[in-house]
Scaffold this motif. Structure first.
Motif, PDB file in Angstrom:
ATOM      1  N   SER A   1      -2.634 -70.669  15.272  1.00  0.00           N
ATOM      2  CA  SER A   1      -4.004 -71.182  15.316  1.00  0.00           C
ATOM      3  C   SER A   1      -4.394 -71.860  14.001  1.00  0.00           C
ATOM      4  O   SER A   1      -5.311 -72.684  13.977  1.00  0.00           O
ATOM      5  CB  SER A   1      -4.995 -70.062  15.639  1.00  0.00           C
ATOM      6  OG  SER A   1      -5.083 -69.144  14.577  1.00  0.00           O
ATOM      7  N   ASP A   2      -3.700 -71.536  12.914  1.00  0.00           N
ATOM      8  CA  ASP A   2      -3.972 -72.190  11.631  1.00  0.00           C
ATOM      9  C   ASP A   2      -2.694 -72.185  10.799  1.00  0.00           C
ATOM     10  O   ASP A   2      -2.610 -71.535   9.756  1.00  0.00           O
ATOM     11  CB  ASP A   2      -5.110 -71.484  10.889  1.00  0.00           C
ATOM     12  CG  ASP A   2      -5.580 -72.265   9.657  1.00  0.00           C
ATOM     13  OD1 ASP A   2      -5.036 -73.358   9.401  1.00  0.00           O
ATOM     14  OD2 ASP A   2      -6.478 -71.775   8.954  1.00  0.00           O
TER      15      ASP A   2
ATOM     16  N   GLU B   1      -1.338 -74.544   8.971  1.00  0.00           N
ATOM     17  CA  GLU B   1      -1.541 -75.097   7.633  1.00  0.00           C
ATOM     18  C   GLU B   1      -2.211 -74.085   6.721  1.00  0.00           C
ATOM     19  O   GLU B   1      -1.858 -73.968   5.538  1.00  0.00           O
ATOM     20  CB  GLU B   1      -2.374 -76.370   7.725  1.00  0.00           C
ATOM     21  CG  GLU B   1      -2.595 -77.060   6.388  1.00  0.00           C
ATOM     22  CD  GLU B   1      -3.302 -78.385   6.527  1.00  0.00           C
ATOM     23  OE1 GLU B   1      -4.181 -78.671   5.688  1.00  0.00           O
ATOM     24  OE2 GLU B   1      -2.986 -79.140   7.475  1.00  0.00           O
ATOM     25  N   GLY B   2      -3.167 -73.330   7.244  1.00  0.00           N
ATOM     26  CA  GLY B   2      -3.837 -72.315   6.442  1.00  0.00           C
ATOM     27  C   GLY B   2      -2.893 -71.226   5.973  1.00  0.00           C
ATOM     28  O   GLY B   2      -3.031 -70.712   4.858  1.00  0.00           O
TER      29      GLY B   2
ATOM     30  N   ASN C   1       4.684 -78.763   7.923  1.00  0.00           N
ATOM     31  CA  ASN C   1       3.642 -79.157   8.867  1.00  0.00           C
ATOM     32  C   ASN C   1       4.197 -80.102   9.930  1.00  0.00           C
ATOM     33  O   ASN C   1       3.801 -80.030  11.097  1.00  0.00           O
ATOM     34  CB  ASN C   1       2.468 -79.793   8.123  1.00  0.00           C
ATOM     35  CG  ASN C   1       1.494 -78.767   7.587  1.00  0.00           C
ATOM     36  OD1 ASN C   1       0.751 -78.143   8.337  1.00  0.00           O
ATOM     37  ND2 ASN C   1       1.511 -78.569   6.275  1.00  0.00           N
TER      38      ASN C   1
ATOM     39  N   GLU D   1      -0.659 -64.932  12.441  1.00  0.00           N
ATOM     40  CA  GLU D   1      -1.792 -64.788  11.534  1.00  0.00           C
ATOM     41  C   GLU D   1      -2.571 -63.498  11.795  1.00  0.00           C
ATOM     42  O   GLU D   1      -2.682 -63.049  12.943  1.00  0.00           O
ATOM     43  CB  GLU D   1      -2.735 -65.987  11.718  1.00  0.00           C
ATOM     44  CG  GLU D   1      -2.047 -67.332  11.596  1.00  0.00           C
ATOM     45  CD  GLU D   1      -2.513 -68.345  12.629  1.00  0.00           C
ATOM     46  OE1 GLU D   1      -1.792 -69.336  12.855  1.00  0.00           O
ATOM     47  OE2 GLU D   1      -3.592 -68.117  13.228  1.00  0.00           O
TER      48      GLU D   1
ATOM     49  N   TRP E   1      -6.322 -61.986  11.332  1.00  0.00           N
ATOM     50  CA  TRP E   1      -7.703 -62.439  11.141  1.00  0.00           C
ATOM     51  C   TRP E   1      -8.655 -61.245  11.137  1.00  0.00           C
ATOM     52  O   TRP E   1      -8.471 -60.291  11.903  1.00  0.00           O
ATOM     53  CB  TRP E   1      -8.127 -63.383  12.269  1.00  0.00           C
ATOM     54  CG  TRP E   1      -7.423 -64.711  12.261  1.00  0.00           C
ATOM     55  CD1 TRP E   1      -6.171 -64.980  12.718  1.00  0.00           C
ATOM     56  CD2 TRP E   1      -7.938 -65.940  11.760  1.00  0.00           C
ATOM     57  NE1 TRP E   1      -5.862 -66.303  12.538  1.00  0.00           N
ATOM     58  CE2 TRP E   1      -6.933 -66.916  11.958  1.00  0.00           C
ATOM     59  CE3 TRP E   1      -9.150 -66.308  11.185  1.00  0.00           C
ATOM     60  CZ2 TRP E   1      -7.113 -68.248  11.578  1.00  0.00           C
ATOM     61  CZ3 TRP E   1      -9.326 -67.633  10.810  1.00  0.00           C
ATOM     62  CH2 TRP E   1      -8.319 -68.589  11.005  1.00  0.00           C
TER      63      TRP E   1
ATOM     64  N   LEU F   1      -9.146 -65.691   7.710  1.00  0.00           N
ATOM     65  CA  LEU F   1      -7.691 -65.560   7.713  1.00  0.00           C
ATOM     66  C   LEU F   1      -7.294 -64.704   6.522  1.00  0.00           C
ATOM     67  O   LEU F   1      -7.444 -65.116   5.369  1.00  0.00           O
ATOM     68  CB  LEU F   1      -7.047 -66.940   7.617  1.00  0.00           C
ATOM     69  CG  LEU F   1      -5.512 -66.995   7.537  1.00  0.00           C
ATOM     70  CD1 LEU F   1      -4.869 -66.406   8.782  1.00  0.00           C
ATOM     71  CD2 LEU F   1      -5.054 -68.443   7.333  1.00  0.00           C
TER      72      LEU F   1
END
Length: 216
Positions: free
Chosen positions: A70-71, A73-74, A96, A108, A110, A115
């Motif tokens: 979901s993220d 790059e984060g 990426n 991830e 959360w 995050l």
């Protein structure tokens, strides 16, 4: 270790993984990338991940949510957000691109909209090449690894490459093996396919704990 002066592409990176090597930079501001082929390789035997009673308690009580991709790059940014990192601008962009092509994934942790931890890596065949992880809360990276190992087992992966061993990884069950043995495991893993995104997220923490051996 050998430095690479050629322009790296996602396909070249995948070919490198399939050959048993991976890229690093000396630090975030170094534009050069070198290839690493350790004499002794860190791996996680997927049937030996160590969930302690204390980690199991934290997983039950924390109320964190687990997400996949979901993220991405984060997560990479979180992994690079430290005093010393091998993730330079080119490596950041390459992973990426691999993510956009479906070869790089993140798991991830959360806390509502924050995050707080995660791990990312590359998949080829039935091999998962773990790249890095980060934690912004106590045990968030351990929780990410617990869910990651559960996903790899459920999806049919046979090799979890950690590249190197740290005390943190060793405490969770990671081991070192000789380069020749690693190449054998890699060759076998590349003969079949596994889909990182296929398994549904566990319905509960207990589902993950029941599938993994707990020891004190």
């Amino acid at each position: 270790m050998a430095k690479d002066d050629t322009y790296l592409t996602p396909q070249l990176l995948l070919n490198a993984y399939a050959s048993g090597v991976f890229p690093m930079a000396e630090h975030r501001d170094d534009p050069e990338i070198f290839w690493v082929d350790p004499r002794r390789r860190g791996v996680f035997p997927l049937d030996r991940f160590h969930i302690s009673r204390s980690l199991a308690r934290r997983m039950r009580r924390c109320g964190y949510q687990i997400r996949i991709n979901s993220d991405f790059e984060g997560v990479v940014l979180g992994c690079a957000d430290r005093a010393e990192t091998w993730i330079n601008a080119e490596i950041f962009e390459l992973y990426n691109q691999l993510h956009a092509l479906g070869f790089a994934h993140s798991l991830e942790v959360w806390d509502n909209d924050a995050l707080i931890g995660g791990v990312y890596g590359v998949t080829l065949g039935r091999a998962f090449f773990g790249e890095s992880m980060f934690s912004r809360r106590t045990d968030a990276s351990k929780i990410a690894l617990a869910y990651l190992v559960d996903r790899l087992n459920t999806a049919g992966f046979t090799l979890f490459d950690t590249q190197f061993i740290t005390p943190h990884l060793a405490s969770l069950g990671a081991i070192e093996i000789p380069r020749a043995r690693y190449r054998q495991l890699l060759e076998t893993a590349l003969t079949d396919e596994a889909d990182f995104t296929a398994p549904p997220l566990p319905a509960s923490v207990q589902e993950v704990l029941q599938r993994n051996t707990q020891t004190s």
